[in-house]
Structures are given as C-alpha cells and as structure tokens.
Design a protein around this motif. Structure first.
Motif, PDB file in Angstrom:
ATOM      1  N   UNK A 122       0.729  -1.137  -0.085  1.00 27.02           N
ATOM      2  CA  UNK A 122       0.204   0.058   0.029  1.00 27.02           C
ATOM      3  C   UNK A 122       0.917   1.246   0.178  1.00 27.02           C
ATOM      4  N   UNK A 123       0.322   2.413  -0.539  1.00 28.25           N
ATOM      5  CA  UNK A 123       0.986   3.686  -0.559  1.00 28.25           C
ATOM      6  C   UNK A 123       1.097   4.082   0.977  1.00 28.25           C
ATOM      7  N   UNK A 124       2.385   4.049   1.321  1.00 25.17           N
ATOM      8  CA  UNK A 124       2.909   4.599   2.751  1.00 25.17           C
ATOM      9  C   UNK A 124       3.347   5.914   2.961  1.00 25.17           C
ATOM     10  N   UNK A 125       3.330   6.632   1.697  1.00 25.47           N
ATOM     11  CA  UNK A 125       4.213   7.691   1.772  1.00 25.47           C
ATOM     12  C   UNK A 125       4.000   8.672   0.556  1.00 25.47           C
ATOM     13  N   UNK A 126       4.080   9.938   0.430  1.00 22.99           N
ATOM     14  CA  UNK A 126       3.690  10.652  -0.801  1.00 22.99           C
ATOM     15  C   UNK A 126       4.850  10.438  -2.032  1.00 22.99           C
ATOM     16  N   UNK A 127       6.056   9.921  -1.519  1.00 19.12           N
ATOM     17  CA  UNK A 127       6.754   9.823  -2.557  1.00 19.12           C
ATOM     18  C   UNK A 127       6.945   8.434  -3.338  1.00 19.12           C
ATOM     19  N   UNK A 128       5.922   7.490  -2.718  1.00 22.96           N
ATOM     20  CA  UNK A 128       5.851   6.188  -3.621  1.00 22.96           C
ATOM     21  C   UNK A 128       5.591   6.492  -5.152  1.00 22.96           C
TER      22      UNK A 128
END
Ligand code: GLY
Length: 275
Positions: free
Chosen positions: A37-43
């Motif tokens: 899952x997306x865990x941060x904006x930078x993904x």
C-alpha cells in the motif's frame, strides 16, 4: 481555517513556488513488489527518484492518501490508543527532483507554517540526523546550519537513525531527514516542562508534523547504500495533525476532518460520541 482551506493553502503555496500540483496516487500499489500500500507521498515518484524514468516536472506537490498497516511504516498498533496516529491519513508533500535542495525546502517549510498559517514560532522544535558510524554517514551539519537562520540553536535537536534517516521500505530511496515538531501544550505546561525534552517521546501534544527528507541514496537488497542519480527533496506533512495545530484542538479527531463523520455516525446510530 477549515481542513479544506488548509489543504488548498498548501497547494497554493507550493504552486506559487513553481510546483506542479498532481493528484493523489491510488492507495493500492500495483507495480512495486516491495510495497503493498502507499505508505508515503513519494511512492508514486519512486522511479523518477531512482532515475528509471525521466523527470517531467522538477518540482511537484500534492496531498497523498496513505495507508500504514504493514511493513516498515506500520501504525496499526497506535490507532485507538492515541489522538494523533491513523492507519489511513493524508500526507501533504512537496518534491524536488534534482532541482532545489535543503536550503529552499527548509526555508519554505518554515515560511508556510509561520507566515502563511501563522503558527507560533515559539512552539517549534526541529531535528537533524546525528549521523551513523555503521552507515558511514556524518551528522547533517548543513541542515542544522540552515535551521539556525530560523530557530534558536537550542531548539535544533539531534535525532538518531530511527527517527532521522527516512527509508521507504527495506529497499528503495532513503536519506537523512529533518523533522519539524510542534508543542501544542498550554502555557502553564510549557513553562513547567521544557518542550525539547518531550520531542519524540510519545507526548500527544508535542508531535512531529512535517518531515523533510533529503534523499541521496538507494538502499539495495544487500543493505548497502548507493548514491541516487539526483539529489531529491521529499517532504511529508501529517494533514490531520496540521489541522489540529491550526484549529487549536487537542486531538486530530476534534478537527473538521473527523467531526462531520462522527456527527453523522451519532445520527445514524443514536449514540453520543464520547472520549
Ligand atoms: N517520505 C517522507 C515521510 O513519509 O515522512
């Protein structure tokens, strides 16, 4: 300001600094086997950061929906126990891909918080990476020197690898980071106990609101660090926490990110929400 206005003001601020405002990426990641899952904006920018795809916009900002329920960044155990962790939350972020670096990122973070949102300058503490012998990395004196232009020296604190070296996962982009913490306690409490002794100590009113990551490395599967093709700024600000600070609340759940939903649940269930 309402939560909606706060989110918009972040985007407007970084648009005024020539950032391209992009939409939040999906929370379920489809093309990266290292992350579920997306865990941060930078993904969504990982391939740009690693140099696998060309840079389209050197400056980007957004508000990213994140889910932290597994892997390196997992907040499952915190939810329901405190007032400021969520498994699903929004992260406000700005990025520079080979463009500006620490000086601008720090100056703009400070300007946005204290000039645009007018948060009290005297309530902030910042941290910089203390270095790591094991990784062969020095203290981030550069970030500390930049912060000295804005905050008194005794509010610039050293942080260890756990708090001040941000990594996306077991592998992938990473680098030293500088966290911005805000002390939301009452004047009496602040006079009694120095806020700097409570930074990163699980106090619900002395909390990190913004992390500025200075990405310079890719963590390889064998644990070694290789330099990135470009220096990258990757910032992540907890939207719900920011709303708590701006709206003068003591819990994220008391902001208008949550209160309309809680009121609707009260209406549907006939039960009153109590803490
Ligand atoms: N990527 C920055 C953060 O999640 O804190």
């Amino acid at each position: 300001m309402t939560a909606k206005e706060i989110r918009q003001s972040f985007k407007d601020y970084f648009e005024s600094k020539n950032h391209k405002i992009v939409p939040s990426a999906p929370m379920v990641i489809k093309d990266d086997p290292t992350l579920m899952f997306t865990n941060a904006g930078m993904n969504q920018f990982k391939d740009i950061i690693l140099g696998n795809v060309p840079i389209q916009y050197p400056r980007v900002a957004d508000s990213q929906k994140c889910l932290r329920v597994s892997g390196k960044h997992n907040d499952l155990e915190e939810v329901g126990h405190d007032t400021y962790h969520h498994t699903m939350f929004e992260m406000l972020g700005n990025w520079s891909f080979g463009d500006y670096f620490k000086a601008e990122a720090i100056a703009w973070a400070w300007e946005y918080l204290t000039e645009v949102l007018k948060l009290d300058k005297g309530r902030f503490y910042v941290t910089v990476f203390e270095g790591s012998e094991k990784e062969g990395l020095m203290r981030d004196d550069e970030a500390a020197a930049i912060w000295e232009k804005f905050v008194p020296k005794d509010r610039i604190l050293n942080g260890n690898k756990k708090d001040n070296f941000w990594e996306m996962g077991d592998t992938g982009p990473c680098g030293p980071c500088s966290e911005i913490h805000i002390d939301l306690r009452s004047d009496e409490e602040r006079a009694a106990i120095d806020g700097k002794t409570l930074v990163n100590k699980d106090n619900p009113l002395v909390i990190e609101i913004w992390n500025n990551v200075f990405m310079q490395y890719n963590r390889k599967a064998d644990g070694t660090l290789e330099p990135l093709p470009n220096k990258v700024i990757d910032t992540g600000m907890g939207f719900e926490r920011l709303c708590m600070a701006v709206q003068g609340k003591k819990s994220n759940y008391d902001t208008d990110v949550f209160t309309p939903i809680i009121k609707e649940i009260e209406k549907i269930t006939g039960y009153e929400y109590t803490v």
